[in-house]
Design an enzyme around this catalytic site. Structure first.
Site, PDB file in Angstrom:
ATOM      1  N   TYR A 196      15.188  29.962   8.184  1.00  0.00           N
ATOM      2  CA  TYR A 196      14.142  30.575   8.825  1.00  0.00           C
ATOM      3  C   TYR A 196      13.843  30.718  10.440  1.00  0.00           C
ATOM      4  O   TYR A 196      14.419  29.492  10.841  1.00  0.00           O
ATOM      5  CB  TYR A 196      12.698  29.957   8.231  1.00  0.00           C
ATOM      6  N   LYS A 233       0.965  -1.185  -0.160  1.00  0.00           N
ATOM      7  CA  LYS A 233      -0.042   0.157   0.106  1.00  0.00           C
ATOM      8  C   LYS A 233       1.054   1.324   0.153  1.00  0.00           C
ATOM      9  O   LYS A 233       2.217   0.990   0.404  1.00  0.00           O
ATOM     10  CB  LYS A 233      -1.147   0.095   1.288  1.00  0.00           C
ATOM     11  N   ARG A 242     -10.819  -0.529  14.982  1.00  0.00           N
ATOM     12  CA  ARG A 242     -10.735   0.161  13.651  1.00  0.00           C
ATOM     13  C   ARG A 242     -11.692  -0.539  12.796  1.00  0.00           C
ATOM     14  O   ARG A 242     -12.720  -0.023  12.565  1.00  0.00           O
ATOM     15  CB  ARG A 242      -9.183   0.129  13.372  1.00  0.00           C
TER      16      ARG A 242
HETATM   17  C1  LIG Z   1      -0.320  -2.035   6.907  1.00  0.00           C
HETATM   18  C2  LIG Z   1      -0.855  -3.192   7.213  1.00  0.00           C
HETATM   19  C3  LIG Z   1       0.020  -4.296   7.496  1.00  0.00           C
HETATM   20  C4  LIG Z   1       1.566  -4.116   7.400  1.00  0.00           C
HETATM   21  O1  LIG Z   1       1.885  -3.710   8.718  1.00  0.00           O
HETATM   22  P1  LIG Z   1       3.407  -3.499   8.816  1.00  0.00           P
HETATM   23  O2  LIG Z   1       3.427  -2.922  10.311  1.00  0.00           O
HETATM   24  O3  LIG Z   1       3.901  -2.415   7.877  1.00  0.00           O
HETATM   25  O4  LIG Z   1       4.315  -4.413   8.826  1.00  0.00           O
HETATM   26  C5  LIG Z   1      -0.624  -5.479   7.867  1.00  0.00           C
HETATM   27  N1  LIG Z   1      -1.702  -5.732   7.783  1.00  0.00           N
HETATM   28  C6  LIG Z   1      -2.724  -4.671   7.642  1.00  0.00           C
HETATM   29  C7  LIG Z   1      -4.085  -5.049   7.900  1.00  0.00           C
HETATM   30  C8  LIG Z   1      -2.354  -3.368   7.234  1.00  0.00           C
HETATM   31  O5  LIG Z   1      -3.126  -2.491   7.074  1.00  0.00           O
END
Ligand SMILES: *Cc1c(COP(=O)(O)O)cnc(C)c1O
Length: 355
Positions: A251, A34, A129
């Site tokens: 800045y 992702k 979630r």
């Molecule tokens: C993003 C995600 C992962 C991967 O998590 P990491 O901590 O990057 O290994 C696995 N499962 C789900 C449902 C996720 O949303």
């Protein structure tokens, strides 16, 4: 050309994949790609990870990009389809979906699909979630099991505290209790769970961050787990200023020299994805030598201390993060995690993929 570059190492990806296999030897591996493969480039990463058994992503468009790049492994949409049109598209491209709420079951019941779609049925084991409560899980499983639109079902959950001291004992117990009569493969483990809880490896692991060579666990470095950084973010010094004691840089004049100081101006700023929150003193490497940033990060530039590096000059190489300075070090200095920095590398930063 502006000298900033993100170099992506395919061999480091493959090495980290082998670490996943070392930890979770008997599980199949669904590589999480992702967010443009955590900022590393979706298609390049998917090709490099040719040993993965499946891929997980978020958007239908990313899944279609993978299919069009010739990836014929299973692909999972981690939040499921957003509406009936996406469900139909998922089915026609043979893309699996997470089912986490009743609305999606209704959608599956009425949709007319090109073929049955494979399901990851998600349980909410306490993260609150996505997912069905453990009490509603078996009913959802049975409902889906009787549908013509549903192919294979895998049972999944995701843990809120796999990277914390408290661990996953409670949610794992809840998951096991609610699934012990259900006959289907299971998937529970993100990177932290893979590295810390062999009892939760189950049938499919879902590594994300560890594949990219950053640590999912505060307190243990990625190299401590045997991981290699995949992205090296580099640039160059494009100007040098020598300032006297009492003069400032950048800045807000947030850094004021207490002695004569050579300051390197680096072609990298927060519009490239370097965190503006990185304070003076954040580690940075110039010509392979460790030094520190000075002052406030600008949109397109930041500043570093060359006082102890007399040979450094315009054109000297800069590593923002990668091999000498881990992305986790920069993240920690900036009050965030490596995940956020990697995902935030800007589109304007060119990427180069290396063997
Ligand atoms: C993003 C995600 C992962 C991967 O998590 P990491 O901590 O990057 O290994 C696995 N499962 C789900 C449902 C996720 O949303």
């Amino acid at each position: 050309m502006r000298p900033i570059l993100a170099t992506i190492s395919s061999s480091a990806l493959q090495h980290n994949f082998s670490i996943v296999k070392q930890y979770a030897n008997n599980a199949k591996v669904m590589a999480v790609v992702k967010a443009n493969a955590y900022g590393h480039g979706l298609i390049d990463v998917a090709h490099a990870l040719h040993e993965a058994d499946a891929f997980a992503t978020l958007n239908v468009s990313e899944a279609i990009d993978l299919r069009e790049a010739g990836i014929d492994k299973p692909i999972l949409l981690l939040e499921g389809p957003f509406g009936e049109d996406e469900l139909r598209i998922a089915a026609s491209f043979d893309i699996s979906i997470v089912v986490h709420q009743q609305v999606q079951i209704k959608l599956l019941a009425k949709a007319s699909l090109a073929r049955p779609v494979n399901i990851y049925l998600k349980m909410n084991t306490g993260m609150n979630r996505l997912g069905f409560k453990s009490n509603d899980f078996e009913a959802a499983f049975n409902q889906l099991g009787s549908m013509d639109n549903v192919g294979h079902i895998t049972l999944m959950s995701h843990f809120a505290t796999a990277d914390e001291d408290i661990g996953i004992a409670e949610p794992l117990k809840r998951f096991k209790a609610a699934t012990n009569t259900l006959s289907a493969p299971q998937s529970l483990a993100n990177s932290a769970t893979i590295l810390r809880y062999p009892e939760a490896h189950a049938d499919w692991v879902r590594p994300g961050i560890m594949l990219y060579g950053a640590s999912p666990v505060g307190g243990t470095s990625a190299t401590g787990f045997g991981l290699q950084p995949v992205m090296q973010l580099t640039s160059e010094i494009i100007a040098v200023q020598t300032i006297e004691s009492g003069e400032s840089v950048g800045y807000g004049n947030t850094f004021t020299a207490t002695k004569k100081t050579r300051v390197g101006i680096v072609a990298c700023g927060y519009a490239d994805g370097y965190p503006r929150h990185a304070p003076s003193g954040t580690p940075i490497a110039i010509s392979g030598q460790l030094t520190k940033t000075l002052g406030r990060v600008s949109m397109d530039m930041l500043y570093c201390d060359l006082s102890l590096l007399p040979d450094a000059d315009v054109g000297s190489s800069v590593e923002l993060w990668g091999k000498i300075v881990s992305v986790d070090t920069v993240a920690e200095a900036s009050g965030t995690v490596g995940y956020e920095l990697l995902c935030a590398v800007a589109l304007r930063v060119p990427k180069k993929v290396m063997a």
